[in-house]
Design an enzyme around this catalytic site. Structure first.
Site, PDB file in Angstrom:
ATOM      1  N   SER A 153       0.842  -1.197   0.000  1.00  0.00           N
ATOM      2  CA  SER A 153       0.000   0.000   0.000  1.00  0.00           C
ATOM      3  C   SER A 153       0.875   1.244   0.000  1.00  0.00           C
ATOM      4  O   SER A 153       2.020   1.204   0.468  1.00  0.00           O
ATOM      5  CB  SER A 153      -0.896   0.010   1.245  1.00  0.00           C
ATOM      6  N   TYR A 167      -1.395  -1.520  10.370  1.00  0.00           N
ATOM      7  CA  TYR A 167      -1.621  -1.613   8.922  1.00  0.00           C
ATOM      8  C   TYR A 167      -0.439  -1.080   8.121  1.00  0.00           C
ATOM      9  O   TYR A 167       0.151  -1.803   7.303  1.00  0.00           O
ATOM     10  CB  TYR A 167      -2.899  -0.861   8.533  1.00  0.00           C
TER      11      TYR A 167
END
Length: 282
Positions: A153, A167
């Site tokens: 990401s 995350y």
């Protein structure tokens, strides 16, 4: 736990090989499956929701003549990667392309969430990825070819922020892992890429309960799942291999900006945290 869709022996001769996609039942994972099927790959579909996998398998077989081997598995189970590899061996499937796509977010701050939830998250996002790479790379080395895409990401490039604590850290791990595996695999004909999308239309924000918040973002910040998948495949299958692939000009610019002025990235993260993240007091 498994189900296969057959095609003719003549079709087998034209297959590009087998690709395994985790998190195949929705979003970017489903987009990867459709893009790989269009390129002639047969598919191992891995996710928890077997009904969705079977529906996707029927679709790909009807549209592309794709053989699909369905493996319903929960990667939060530490035994799942070994079970998947054992079933591949039993089926005689040699994976040419591995797409580690399964993932999700855990809302809240680190201390607001029980450790079992965090441990399951790390098992899916980090440990299972490493184990599948470790298990399937030797076969690629023996054959002298292979591709691995680890879906990371843009968050892995940016400063850490409040909430969703693990995350960005897990995505940064995947980027560094992919860089190392790329160096280790290139002399064996193996290409490895970390795919780093930004906000992408999928079920991700519905699961984390932040759909209403992120929907206020301007349209140019959003990516389509099929575009992300195509960009990721081009990174490992195209003429020019990209070890770190960031789809979308706006996100490539933001990553560059953060590298040039990291203090600015930290300020922007701090200001936007409560706008797009969900906390217990909300």
């Amino acid at each position: 736990m498994s189900d296969s869709t057959n095609k003719s022996a003549a079709d087998d001769e034209t297959s590009t090989g087998w690709a395994l996609v985790t998190g195949a039942s929705a979003g970017i994972g489903t987009a990867f499956c459709r893009a790989l099927a269009a390129r002639g790959y047969d598919l191992v579909l891995v996710a928890r929701r077997e009904d969705r996998l079977k529906t996707l398998a029927d679709e790909l077989n009807a549209q592309c003549g794709t053989r699909c081997h369905v493996l319903a598995a929960d990667l939060a189970d530490p035994a799942a990667p070994a079970t998947i590899v054992a079933q591949l061996m039993d089926a005689g499937i040699e994976v040419e392309c591995l797409v580690n796509n399964a993932g999700y977010g855990v809302p809240g701050r680190l201390v607001e969430v029980d450790w079992k939830t965090h441990a399951d998250f790390l098992q899916v996002m980090v440990t299972a990825v490493c184990e599948l790479c470790r298990a399937l790379m030797p076969g690629m080395i023996d054959r002298g070819r292979g591709q691995i895409i680890n879906v990371a990401s843009v968050a892995g490039h940016m400063p850490g922020s409040e909430g969703h604590t693990l995350y960005a850290a897990s995505k940064a791990f995947l980027i560094k892992l992919s860089e190392s595996l790329s160096l280790e695999g290139r002399r064996h004909g193996i290409r490895v890429s970390a795919l780093c999308p930004g906000f992408t239309y999928s079920e991700f924000h519905d699961v984390t309960g932040t759909r209403d918040r992120v929907s206020t973002m301007p349209g140019f910040m959003w990516l389509q799942a099929d575009e992300v998948a195509e960009y990721g495949l081009d990174a490992v299958l195209g003429r020019k291999h990209r070890t770190v692939a960031i789809p979308g000009r706006v996100y490539r610019f933001l990553v560059w900006l953060n590298g040039a002025w990291p203090w600015l990235g930290r300020q922007l993260n701090q200001r936007s945290t409560h706008r797009f993240r969900k906390f217990n007091e909300d």
